[in-house]
Design an enzyme around this catalytic site. Structure first.
Site, PDB file in Angstrom:
ATOM      1  N   HIS A  77       0.852  -1.191   0.000  1.00 54.07           N
ATOM      2  CA  HIS A  77       0.000   0.000   0.000  1.00 54.07           C
ATOM      3  C   HIS A  77       0.889   1.242   0.000  1.00 54.07           C
ATOM      4  O   HIS A  77       2.118   1.133  -0.137  1.00 54.07           O
ATOM      5  CB  HIS A  77      -0.990  -0.022   1.181  1.00 54.07           C
ATOM      6  CG  HIS A  77      -0.346  -0.065   2.533  1.00 54.07           C
ATOM      7  ND1 HIS A  77       0.283   1.008   3.103  1.00 54.07           N
ATOM      8  CD2 HIS A  77      -0.206  -1.080   3.428  1.00 54.07           C
ATOM      9  CE1 HIS A  77       0.752   0.689   4.284  1.00 54.07           C
ATOM     10  NE2 HIS A  77       0.483  -0.600   4.510  1.00 54.07           N
TER      11      HIS A  77
ATOM     12  N   HIS B 243       4.349   1.313   1.862  1.00 49.16           N
ATOM     13  CA  HIS B 243       5.476   0.627   1.201  1.00 49.16           C
ATOM     14  C   HIS B 243       5.957   1.446  -0.001  1.00 49.16           C
ATOM     15  O   HIS B 243       7.142   1.589  -0.241  1.00 49.16           O
ATOM     16  CB  HIS B 243       5.046  -0.770   0.725  1.00 49.16           C
ATOM     17  CG  HIS B 243       4.438  -1.597   1.811  1.00 49.16           C
ATOM     18  ND1 HIS B 243       3.103  -1.909   1.830  1.00 49.16           N
ATOM     19  CD2 HIS B 243       4.970  -2.139   2.921  1.00 49.16           C
ATOM     20  CE1 HIS B 243       2.838  -2.630   2.911  1.00 49.16           C
ATOM     21  NE2 HIS B 243       3.957  -2.784   3.594  1.00 49.16           N
TER      22      HIS B 243
ATOM     23  N   CYS C 298      -1.155 -20.244  23.173  1.00 49.41           N
ATOM     24  CA  CYS C 298      -2.554 -20.605  22.929  1.00 49.41           C
ATOM     25  C   CYS C 298      -2.563 -21.939  22.193  1.00 49.41           C
ATOM     26  O   CYS C 298      -2.078 -22.027  21.063  1.00 49.41           O
ATOM     27  CB  CYS C 298      -3.244 -19.530  22.087  1.00 49.41           C
ATOM     28  SG  CYS C 298      -4.880 -20.048  21.531  1.00 49.41           S
TER      29      CYS C 298
ATOM     30  N   CYS D 284      -4.472 -22.072  18.827  1.00 49.40           N
ATOM     31  CA  CYS D 284      -3.737 -21.350  17.774  1.00 49.40           C
ATOM     32  C   CYS D 284      -2.382 -22.005  17.517  1.00 49.40           C
ATOM     33  O   CYS D 284      -1.735 -21.704  16.523  1.00 49.40           O
ATOM     34  CB  CYS D 284      -3.435 -19.911  18.173  1.00 49.40           C
ATOM     35  SG  CYS D 284      -4.828 -18.832  18.305  1.00 49.40           S
TER      36      CYS D 284
ATOM     37  N   CYS E 222      -6.849 -15.727  25.009  1.00 52.64           N
ATOM     38  CA  CYS E 222      -6.565 -15.511  23.585  1.00 52.64           C
ATOM     39  C   CYS E 222      -7.668 -14.639  22.980  1.00 52.64           C
ATOM     40  O   CYS E 222      -8.855 -14.865  23.231  1.00 52.64           O
ATOM     41  CB  CYS E 222      -6.522 -16.857  22.878  1.00 52.64           C
ATOM     42  SG  CYS E 222      -6.439 -16.690  21.093  1.00 52.64           S
TER      43      CYS E 222
ATOM     44  N   HIS F  15      -9.682 -17.054  20.443  1.00 55.42           N
ATOM     45  CA  HIS F  15     -10.474 -18.153  20.994  1.00 55.42           C
ATOM     46  C   HIS F  15     -11.141 -17.833  22.327  1.00 55.42           C
ATOM     47  O   HIS F  15     -11.992 -18.597  22.792  1.00 55.42           O
ATOM     48  CB  HIS F  15      -9.586 -19.392  21.143  1.00 55.42           C
ATOM     49  CG  HIS F  15      -9.066 -19.887  19.837  1.00 55.42           C
ATOM     50  ND1 HIS F  15      -7.841 -19.520  19.337  1.00 55.42           N
ATOM     51  CD2 HIS F  15      -9.629 -20.684  18.893  1.00 55.42           C
ATOM     52  CE1 HIS F  15      -7.664 -20.081  18.164  1.00 55.42           C
ATOM     53  NE2 HIS F  15      -8.731 -20.781  17.855  1.00 55.42           N
TER      54      HIS F  15
ATOM     55  N   LYS G 237      -2.881   6.275  12.263  1.00 57.72           N
ATOM     56  CA  LYS G 237      -1.882   5.587  11.447  1.00 57.72           C
ATOM     57  C   LYS G 237      -2.594   4.704  10.429  1.00 57.72           C
ATOM     58  O   LYS G 237      -3.589   4.068  10.736  1.00 57.72           O
ATOM     59  CB  LYS G 237      -1.001   4.702  12.337  1.00 57.72           C
ATOM     60  CG  LYS G 237      -0.060   5.525  13.147  1.00 57.72           C
ATOM     61  CD  LYS G 237       1.242   4.785  13.395  1.00 57.72           C
ATOM     62  CE  LYS G 237       2.204   5.714  14.063  1.00 57.72           C
ATOM     63  NZ  LYS G 237       2.038   5.772  15.514  1.00 57.72           N
TER      64      LYS G 237
ATOM     65  N   LYS H 206      -3.952  -1.788   7.982  1.00 54.41           N
ATOM     66  CA  LYS H 206      -4.896  -2.676   7.334  1.00 54.41           C
ATOM     67  C   LYS H 206      -6.080  -2.958   8.249  1.00 54.41           C
ATOM     68  O   LYS H 206      -7.209  -3.079   7.797  1.00 54.41           O
ATOM     69  CB  LYS H 206      -4.192  -3.991   6.978  1.00 54.41           C
ATOM     70  CG  LYS H 206      -3.093  -3.842   5.957  1.00 54.41           C
ATOM     71  CD  LYS H 206      -3.675  -3.623   4.580  1.00 54.41           C
ATOM     72  CE  LYS H 206      -2.617  -3.355   3.548  1.00 54.41           C
ATOM     73  NZ  LYS H 206      -1.712  -4.451   3.303  1.00 54.41           N
TER      74      LYS H 206
END
Ligand code: MSP
Length: 757
Positions: A17, A20, A136, A139, A160, A163, A317, A320
């Site tokens: 994006h 970068h 976790c 995970c 977590c 979860h 900032k 994503k």
């Protein structure tokens, strides 16, 4: 002489994006500037392809890790191609991928050397120990502080975030790098190499961080936990810590540990590099990397230069997770590459954060480029074609015509304008060396304005009516054209396409004895008057068409909505779940944000594990007590006036007791565990600068304040808050119900220390 510049290698788990792209543009500009000076330059970029995050992103997408990396690499290459940052267009020299076998060889070599080494304190630089962390099970991953929820009651394990189940405290065998033994050596390095970390404010932060003490770093994971990575030499049960692997790309790419690469590029030839990085990854480059290199006995980089982050128009900032990143497809569809390059370098004061807004981009394109440089170029060339038969006229006014020329108001002394431009050139060169691109552009535009004014004052269209003023007219046109030639050379690194276009329109693309592009002229060697009289100019074409703001904004909104609804679901899916994806929304590892961020790391990760997820900092939103009112701002507690109006009168002698001074903010940073306070150093014209605490952290980013002139109460009794002494108070208005502070400032130039009375 050689020069080597690198960008970070980007994670292969999410798509590129604006952030970068920005780093690429800066590196590309630096590389072009060096090449223009005839310095053999190597520009490296690439992707960081190992680690648990990429492994997971691949799993989610039903790909192998290598396929996942290939997929993302395609997007990065599409970006570099579309924005002309690739080799074909004179951009990077190599796109590095850490999954390349030669990289494995080089990293293993660096590890082996470090593993054999003793620290400055005589201990083994790498040793085996145990990593301890919150795990976790569903995970199958360790969780960093930002990936778990703190327990409601003390003593209970965290849960977590995915979860919502309790985490297990477990420990795993790991190799450690004895970073704690390198603090003195690192401090000595920063001290002995001014400019090693740039800008200076970042150097101060890094130094402060190292002074605060360093913890050893876990530099491997069991292969059973992380398998996608470089195996630890002679112990394949372990996979190398991804940052050890990633940082080493800077040397393996050019030949460290691999003869073929050495022959192709040359570590011996190009190292040391200038590492250009975002401030989010400063610590890795300015602390860990130099320490690894020290252990392995490899020369230190030339410099580590950190830029700021792009924020959205609201000042958040770009990340994503927030979904506020700027899409490259939108950018490339509506704007020319050079307009984007110009905007990025003009709008963002290098090193500080900058806000991105499409409206601002359109405004700058229209005012600075279409009406500014573009208009200067087209009016000059159009007049040359109209009044000088399309040939560069002579700039000389003969003795007998001088008086006549003077009468029109034209400065007959050509050195006035050439001197002005030479001075601007020297300043621009200095700004380039200091990465002050915004200033370099400001100075360049002062040249544009100056020549525009020269043309408007001289009124060539009037001069053209008088045969006796032919020489005056020619001189004005020559000066404008020669200035354009200089601007092409000076602006080439920032706007390679537009400057080549102007160059060609000036007729220099195929003029004998002239380099075909402005890339071929060293700005230092520019000489006024070298534009040859009689050069036939080329076809005059518009450079920067004006953008219809309302129409384009409408189209952008539409495009963003469609993209959000379909095209980028893959991207979004990868990013949302990636533990790295939130990095841009986290406090940066660099700025004033550093002390809390770094201390968070020290407290919560101390002596434990530094995985790649370690780069994601925990938000230092620890509860805090309200700062004492006088530290908030003068208006909230100390000022005589209140929201209701003046409550009582004071005598002038009362007022004169208050020593109010003009101050300049030299540095600003956040304070650990105090999310309202900023710690400022302020120059109020005394021998030593003052340290001042201000309760404005929720309203001002530290970067916003750097260099700002403020009003300071200089004779307030010093007081301590949160362990810091505050030696004064800044003045701010208190606005609205919540008392939002708005700092009092000056709109005119005032010297530091000037008294307010
Ligand atoms: N893989 C690591 C770097 C390893 S280098 C040995 C990494 N990758 S990343 O994909 O997260 O890229 C981070 C870099 O991208 C930043 O340091 C910066 O250069 C650029 N940017 C990403 N987002 C940005 C902004 N919002 N603004 C400016 N630059 C940004 O970290």
């Amino acid at each position: 002489m050689t020069f080597y510049v690198t960008t970070p290698i980007y994670y292969a788990n999410s798509l590129p994006h604006l952030g970068h792209l920005y780093t690429m543009i800066v590196a590309d500009t630096v590389a072009r500037h060096k090449r223009q000076q005839g310095i053999e330059t190597f520009f490296l970029t690439g992707t960081d392809e190992h680690g648990i995050n990429i492994e997971r992103a691949a799993e989610r997408a039903g790909r192998t890790p290598k396929e996942q990396a290939d997929y993302v690499v395609n997007y990065f290459k599409k970006m570099t191609d579309e924005f002309r940052l690739d080799t074909v267009h004179g951009g990077y020299d190599m796109f590095m991928r850490t999954s390349e076998p030669f990289h494995y060889e080089g990293v293993s070599e660096l590890w082996r050397r470090a593993a054999k080494a003793k620290t400055p304190k005589g201990n083994d630089a790498i040793y085996k120990g145990h990593y301890e962390g919150w795990f976790c099970a569903p995970c199958a991953a360790y969780k960093t502080e930002d990936e778990y929820a703190k327990p409601a009651e003390a003593g209970a394990p965290p849960t977590c975030l995915i979860h919502e189940t309790p985490l297990d405290r477990i420990s795993e065998e790991s190799y450690f790098f004895r970073l704690s033994d390198y603090a003195e050596a690192l401090l000595a390095l920063y001290e002995s190499r001014p400019g090693f970390v740039q800008p200076e404010s970042r150097n101060n932060e890094v130094t402060a961080f190292v002074r605060g003490g360093l913890q050893d770093l876990s530099v491997s994971r069991l292969k059973t936990s992380v398998s996608w990575g470089v195996p630890v030499p002679d112990d394949p049960d372990h996979t190398m810590y991804v940052w050890f692997d990633a940082l080493t790309n800077y040397i393996t790419a050019i030949g460290f540990g691999n003869e073929e690469r050495e022959r192709a590029v040359g570590f011996e030839k190009f190292w040391p590099a200038l590492h250009l990085v975002g401030k989010d990854i400063l610590r890795f480059h300015a602390v860990y990397w130099p320490a690894f290199l020290m252990a392995a006995g490899v020369e230190q980089p030339r410099a580590i230069v950190a830029h700021g982050m792009w924020l959205d128009p609201k000042g958040r900032k770009m990340s994503k997770t927030l979904g506020n990143t700027v899409d490259l497809d939108v950018l490339s569809r509506h704007f020319s590459i050079d307009a984007i390059r110009y905007f990025c370098l003009r709008e963002m004061v290098f090193g500080q954060d900058g806000r991105f807004g499409y409206e601002a981009l359109i405004d700058r394109t229209n005012s600075d480029l279409a009406s500014g440089l573009g208009n200067l170029s087209s009016r000059t060339l159009t007049m040359i074609s109209r009044y000088a038969d399309g040939l560069i006229p002579s700039g000389v006014i003969s003795e007998d015509k001088l008086l006549l020329a003077k009468r029109t108001g034209v400065d007959t002394d050509e050195t006035t304008i050439s001197g002005f431009i030479e001075h601007a050139r020297d300043q621009i060169r200095q700004h380039f060396e200091a990465f002050a691109f915004s200033k370099a552009l400001e100075t360049s535009w002062s040249v544009v304005a100056r020549v525009d004014k020269m043309i408007s004052d001289a009124k060539p269209w009037e001069l053209a009516k008088d045969e006796n003023q032919k020489q005056t007219l020619s001189a004005v046109l020559y000066r404008a054209a020669e200035t354009l030639r200089w601007l092409c050379v000076l602006l080439y690194p920032i706007m390679p396409t537009a400057t080549l276009e102007i160059w060609t329109q000036l007729g220099l693309g195929n003029a004998p004895g002239v380099p075909a592009t402005p890339a071929g002229i060293d700005p230092a060697k520019l000489k006024w008057g070298e534009l040859a009289e009689g050069t036939a100019i080329g076809e005059v074409k518009p450079l920067f068409p004006r953008i219809d703001k309302a129409k384009t904004m409408g189209e952008i909104k539409e495009q963003e909505q469609t993209a959000g609804a379909d095209g980028r679901s893959d991207r979004a899916a990868n990013d949302r779940q990636s533990p790295r994806s939130s990095v841009q929304s986290q406090p940066a590892l660099g700025t004033g944000d550093v002390p809390p961020a770094m201390s968070v790391e020290r407290e919560h990760h101390s002596g434990v594990h530094a995985t790649e997820a370690d780069a994601v900092l925990a938000s230092p939103n620890t509860p805090q007590t309200k700062p004492s009112p006088s530290m908030i701002s003068a208006t909230e507690a100390d000022a005589v006036s209140s929201a209701e109006g003046v409550t009582s009168f004071i005598d002038i002698t009362d007022f004169t007791k208050v020593d109010l001074r003009v101050g300049e903010v030299l540095s600003a940073q956040r304070i650990p565990k105090a999310d309202k306070l900023l710690l400022l150093t302020v120059d109020i014209g005394e021998e030593k600068s003052r340290q001042i605490l201000a309760g404005i952290a929720q309203y001002y980013e530290p970067e916003q304040l750097l260099g700002r002139k403020i009003a300071v109460v200089a004779n307030l009794k010093p007081r301590k808050l949160r362990g810091y002494e505050s030696q004064g108070m800044l003045l701010a208005a208190s606005v609205g119900d919540e008392g939002k502070p708005v700092i009092a400032t000056f709109t005119e130039d005032v010297p530091n220390g000037a008294r307010l009375k």
